[in-house]
Write a protein that holds these residues in place. Structure first.
Motif: not given
Length: 357
Positions: A176-200
């Motif tokens: 599946q070609a899944l696209d997120r409804t919001q931009p993915v937040l990249p890896v930051a210090y003390a925090a991993g990558e974050k993405r929305t749970s819903d997709y298109v």
């Protein structure tokens, strides 16, 4: 104090013992507990504890104590009961699918009048390597020719015919070609990558792949559908670079691999030989290992605005893989695989027999 100075200057004592002796020595010199704690990098409570031990027991009070000295001894029968219950499903009346340390401790206390802490149960699980919180899967093939096919395929991996090419071929369908409804937040210090749970969803593609068992190189091609025509076209493309050689193709039992058109092509190309994995045993096909790696590294966390973008990602991954391709090291012999399958079959039969009583 003279004895303490002799001890602290000895090379035979441990670092922990030397630290405790310094606490007592510096306290005897009139230093404040706060200063001692800061100099040694410890807490003020630690300073107080070792000063008290020395005052009560002398130098012996500064020595290490067995961690088990204050532990309540649990009878062997209780430990055996914990292990036995862990390896069984919880009683139906509890409404549980599996044990946790706390639910097992509570069950033992309320139903069997056995009092142990959940810490004790956790320790037993660690020592016995029991992990009821985890779940795996297994599948037993019903193929009557299972043993013969295992011997055939594993023989190609461990002892391929001299000068021949072994290709592991399969399809990964419905990617599946899944696209997120919001931009993915990249890896930051003390925090991993974050993405929305819903997709298109933007559609799907199907990947045909052929892994060269000897070199580890992969040939892949994405198609809008999976059928016999697409399979045969890809097969011709996969064998073309190996003209003049005997080619052995490992593949599963999909109907698209045995159509009249495919059989007719094989009759015209006797240097190409099919070797089918047992029914329900696609794990025996090495390209499945590569599909798993592809999924983890390039697809599962991907964000694709279209099927075209997804296909380009897969192509880029294949090109990158082939730059440093190495073959998988297959170590399991046919006898080892068959012995493990027989053991699983015996365990299943035993469990079925016990449940039917």
């Amino acid at each position: 104090m003279v004895e303490l100075r002799q001890v602290v200057s000895s090379r035979a004592i441990s670092a922990d013992m030397a630290l405790r002796v310094r606490i007592v020595l510096w306290s005897g010199e009139g230093r404040r507990r706060k200063d001692i704690a800061e100099l040694l990098g410890i807490s003020a409570r630690t300073v107080d504890r070792w000063k008290t031990r020395f005052a009560e027991q002398g130098l012996a009070g500064l020595e290490d104590r067995s961690r088990d000295s204050g532990r309540v001894q649990v009878p062997p029968q209780t430990r055996a009961r914990v292990i036995a219950l862990t390896r069984m499903s919880p009683p139906a009346g509890l409404g549980l699918t599996h044990w946790s340390t706390r639910t097992l401790a509570d069950h033992l206390r309320r139903r069997e009048s056995i009092t142990v802490s959940w810490h004790y149960i956790a320790r037993v699980w660690r020592e016995e390597k029991l992990r009821p919180q985890r779940q795996g899967t297994f599948k037993l093939s019903t193929d009557p020719d299972f043993a013969d096919k295992v011997v055939d395929v594993v023989g190609l991996y461990l002892d391929p015919p001299g000068g021949a090419v072994v290709l592991s071929v399969d399809e990964k369908t419905g990617i599946q070609a899944l696209d997120r409804t919001q931009p993915v937040l990249p890896v930051a210090y003390a925090a991993g990558e974050k993405r929305t749970s819903d997709y298109v969803r933007h559609g799907t593609t199907n990947l045909f792949a052929a892994l060269n068992v000897t070199t580890g190189e992969v040939l892949g091609e994405c198609t809008p559908a999976r059928n016999a025509a697409h399979f045969l076209a890809f097969l011709k493309k996969a064998v073309r670079p190996h003209a003049g050689k005997e080619i052995h193709v490992v593949l599963d039992n999909l109907s698209t691999h045995s159509t009249p058109e495919v059989r007719a092509w094989l009759a015209k190309n006797p240097h190409v030989h099919f070797h089918f994995t047992p029914v329900g045993s696609s794990w025996l096909n090495q390209v499945e290992i590569w599909f798993g790696i592809l999924t983890r590294q390039a697809i599962r966390r991907g964000t694709f605005s279209s099927v075209r973008v997804l296909i380009q990602q897969i192509r880029n991954y294949i090109d990158s893989w082939n730059e440093t391709a190495k073959p998988f090291t297959w170590t399991a012999t046919a006898n080892e695989i068959l012995a493990k399958v027989r053991l699983t079959q015996r365990n299943v039969r035993k469990l079925v027999a016990n449940n039917s009583k």
